[in-house]
Design a protein around this motif. Structure first.
Motif, mmCIF file in Angstrom:
data_model
loop_
_atom_site.group_PDB
_atom_site.id
_atom_site.type_symbol
_atom_site.label_atom_id
_atom_site.label_comp_id
_atom_site.label_asym_id
_atom_site.label_seq_id
_atom_site.Cartn_x
_atom_site.Cartn_y
_atom_site.Cartn_z
ATOM 1 N N ALA A 2 0.811 -1.210 0.000
ATOM 2 C CA ALA A 2 0.000 0.000 0.000
ATOM 3 C C ALA A 2 0.847 1.263 0.000
ATOM 4 C CB ALA A 2 -0.933 -0.001 1.203
ATOM 5 N N VAL A 3 2.091 1.172 0.411
ATOM 6 C CA VAL A 3 2.997 2.315 0.417
ATOM 7 C C VAL A 3 4.127 2.004 -0.558
ATOM 8 C CG1 VAL A 3 4.620 3.663 1.813
ATOM 9 C CG2 VAL A 3 2.454 2.898 2.806
ATOM 10 N N ARG A 4 4.495 2.990 -1.367
ATOM 11 C CA ARG A 4 5.566 2.748 -2.334
ATOM 12 C C ARG A 4 6.505 3.950 -2.389
ATOM 13 N NH1 ARG A 4 5.207 5.350 -7.111
ATOM 14 N NH2 ARG A 4 3.247 6.380 -7.584
ATOM 15 N N PHE A 5 7.690 3.699 -2.926
ATOM 16 C CA PHE A 5 8.680 4.758 -3.097
ATOM 17 C C PHE A 5 8.495 5.412 -4.461
ATOM 18 C CE2 PHE A 5 10.736 1.761 -0.187
ATOM 19 C CZ PHE A 5 11.015 2.620 0.853
ATOM 20 N N ARG A 6 8.749 6.697 -4.511
ATOM 21 C CA ARG A 6 8.676 7.476 -5.765
ATOM 22 C C ARG A 6 10.064 7.849 -6.264
ATOM 23 N NH1 ARG A 6 7.211 12.452 -5.614
ATOM 24 N NH2 ARG A 6 6.682 12.425 -7.807
ATOM 25 N N LEU A 7 11.085 7.134 -5.807
ATOM 26 C CA LEU A 7 12.460 7.537 -6.099
ATOM 27 C C LEU A 7 12.720 7.604 -7.603
ATOM 28 C CD1 LEU A 7 15.162 8.426 -5.041
ATOM 29 C CD2 LEU A 7 15.797 6.020 -4.765
ATOM 30 N N ARG A 8 12.244 6.646 -8.375
ATOM 31 C CA ARG A 8 12.453 6.673 -9.833
ATOM 32 C C ARG A 8 11.896 7.961 -10.427
ATOM 33 N NH1 ARG A 8 15.615 6.083 -12.900
ATOM 34 N NH2 ARG A 8 15.981 3.928 -12.372
ATOM 35 N N GLU A 9 10.684 8.333 -10.036
ATOM 36 C CA GLU A 9 10.061 9.558 -10.555
ATOM 37 C C GLU A 9 10.861 10.796 -10.152
ATOM 38 O OE1 GLU A 9 5.743 9.525 -9.531
ATOM 39 O OE2 GLU A 9 6.223 7.450 -9.004
ATOM 40 N N VAL A 10 11.303 10.831 -8.904
ATOM 41 C CA VAL A 10 12.081 11.973 -8.413
ATOM 42 C C VAL A 10 13.383 12.096 -9.197
ATOM 43 C CG1 VAL A 10 13.344 12.871 -6.418
ATOM 44 C CG2 VAL A 10 11.044 11.949 -6.113
ATOM 45 N N LEU A 11 14.067 10.974 -9.410
ATOM 46 C CA LEU A 11 15.325 11.009 -10.164
ATOM 47 C C LEU A 11 15.089 11.433 -11.611
ATOM 48 C CD1 LEU A 11 17.142 7.792 -8.889
ATOM 49 C CD2 LEU A 11 17.628 10.164 -8.304
ATOM 50 N N ASP A 12 14.055 10.892 -12.238
ATOM 51 C CA ASP A 12 13.746 11.278 -13.625
ATOM 52 C C ASP A 12 13.457 12.765 -13.736
ATOM 53 O OD1 ASP A 12 14.075 8.650 -14.446
ATOM 54 O OD2 ASP A 12 11.924 8.234 -14.615
ATOM 55 N N ASN A 13 12.672 13.300 -12.805
ATOM 56 C CA ASN A 13 12.332 14.729 -12.830
ATOM 57 C C ASN A 13 13.553 15.614 -12.595
ATOM 58 O OD1 ASN A 13 9.631 14.230 -13.345
ATOM 59 N ND2 ASN A 13 9.047 14.299 -11.195
ATOM 60 N N ALA A 14 14.497 15.115 -11.791
ATOM 61 C CA ALA A 14 15.702 15.895 -11.490
ATOM 62 C C ALA A 14 16.810 15.664 -12.514
ATOM 63 C CB ALA A 14 16.205 15.535 -10.093
ATOM 64 N N GLY A 15 16.640 14.685 -13.394
ATOM 65 C CA GLY A 15 17.670 14.385 -14.385
ATOM 66 C C GLY A 15 18.907 13.770 -13.762
ATOM 67 N N ILE A 16 18.722 13.007 -12.705
ATOM 68 C CA ILE A 16 19.830 12.386 -11.971
ATOM 69 C C ILE A 16 19.723 10.875 -12.119
ATOM 70 C CG2 ILE A 16 20.825 12.019 -9.669
ATOM 71 C CD1 ILE A 16 19.658 14.726 -8.876
ATOM 72 N N GLY A 17 20.849 10.218 -12.310
ATOM 73 C CA GLY A 17 20.872 8.767 -12.404
ATOM 74 C C GLY A 17 21.108 8.117 -11.050
ATOM 75 N N GLN A 18 20.866 6.835 -10.994
ATOM 76 C CA GLN A 18 21.056 6.093 -9.748
ATOM 77 C C GLN A 18 22.511 6.118 -9.288
ATOM 78 O OE1 GLN A 18 19.143 2.198 -9.572
ATOM 79 N NE2 GLN A 18 17.798 2.821 -11.256
ATOM 80 N N SER A 19 23.453 5.987 -10.208
ATOM 81 C CA SER A 19 24.875 5.999 -9.841
ATOM 82 C C SER A 19 25.278 7.338 -9.249
ATOM 83 C CB SER A 19 25.750 5.693 -11.057
ATOM 84 O OG SER A 19 25.517 4.382 -11.505
ATOM 85 N N GLU A 20 24.803 8.405 -9.858
ATOM 86 C CA GLU A 20 25.119 9.747 -9.353
ATOM 87 C C GLU A 20 24.545 9.943 -7.951
ATOM 88 O OE1 GLU A 20 24.328 14.439 -10.476
ATOM 89 O OE2 GLU A 20 23.962 12.907 -11.994
ATOM 90 N N ARG A 23 26.673 8.081 -5.399
ATOM 91 C CA ARG A 23 27.905 8.818 -5.072
ATOM 92 C C ARG A 23 27.627 10.020 -4.174
ATOM 93 N NH1 ARG A 23 28.928 7.507 -10.383
ATOM 94 N NH2 ARG A 23 28.173 9.495 -11.160
ATOM 95 N N SER A 24 26.589 10.771 -4.462
ATOM 96 C CA SER A 24 26.337 12.002 -3.707
ATOM 97 C C SER A 24 25.715 11.746 -2.337
ATOM 98 C CB SER A 24 25.454 12.964 -4.513
ATOM 99 O OG SER A 24 24.161 12.412 -4.698
ATOM 100 N N SER A 25 25.037 10.606 -2.179
ATOM 101 C CA SER A 25 24.355 10.336 -0.906
ATOM 102 C C SER A 25 25.112 9.372 -0.002
ATOM 103 C CB SER A 25 22.967 9.754 -1.174
ATOM 104 O OG SER A 25 23.073 8.455 -1.756
ATOM 105 N N GLY A 26 25.997 8.568 -0.597
ATOM 106 C CA GLY A 26 26.683 7.536 0.178
ATOM 107 C C GLY A 26 25.840 6.279 0.372
ATOM 108 N N VAL A 27 24.676 6.223 -0.244
ATOM 109 C CA VAL A 27 23.794 5.051 -0.176
ATOM 110 C C VAL A 27 24.185 4.116 -1.319
ATOM 111 C CG1 VAL A 27 21.395 4.269 -0.353
ATOM 112 C CG2 VAL A 27 21.938 6.381 0.867
ATOM 113 N N SER A 28 24.221 2.821 -1.048
ATOM 114 C CA SER A 28 24.665 1.868 -2.067
ATOM 115 C C SER A 28 23.755 1.894 -3.292
ATOM 116 C CB SER A 28 24.727 0.445 -1.502
ATOM 117 O OG SER A 28 23.431 -0.094 -1.362
ATOM 118 N N PHE A 29 24.367 1.615 -4.448
ATOM 119 C CA PHE A 29 23.604 1.542 -5.690
ATOM 120 C C PHE A 29 22.513 0.486 -5.580
ATOM 121 C CE2 PHE A 29 22.673 -0.268 -9.816
ATOM 122 C CZ PHE A 29 22.412 0.853 -10.577
#
Length: 79
Positions: A2-20, A23-29
């Motif tokens: 019932a609860v989901r993450f919107r991370l893909r949408e947020v990254l797409d809107n910001a033009g940021i990739g998962q690898s980037e 690197r910037s957050s310190g969270v594993s790929f």
């Protein structure tokens, strides 16, 4: 779920990739990828905070309640 993450949408809107973001957050790929595909059922508050800090957003921007997939009162829930 019932609860989901919107991370893909947020990254797409910001033009940021998962690898980037990794690197910037310190969270594993791998963690970021699982969140992007909604393949994770939980995430630590520290990880959530690291992602929000790197993306300059609030936690509510990453998590939404998917009402179309809401569990009924008889469904099993994990504790």
């Amino acid at each position: 779920m019932a609860v989901r993450f919107r991370l893909r949408e947020v990254l797409d809107n910001a033009g940021i990739g998962q690898s980037e973001l990794s690197r910037s957050s310190g969270v594993s790929f791998a963690t970021i990828n699982r969140m992007c595909t909604n393949a994770t059922r939980q995430v630590s508050l520290d990880v959530l905070d690291d992602l929000c800090a790197a993306l300059k957003i609030d936690p509510g921007d990453l998590i939404v309640r998917d009402r179309s997939r809401h569990r009924g009162p008889g469904d099993q829930r994990r504790s």
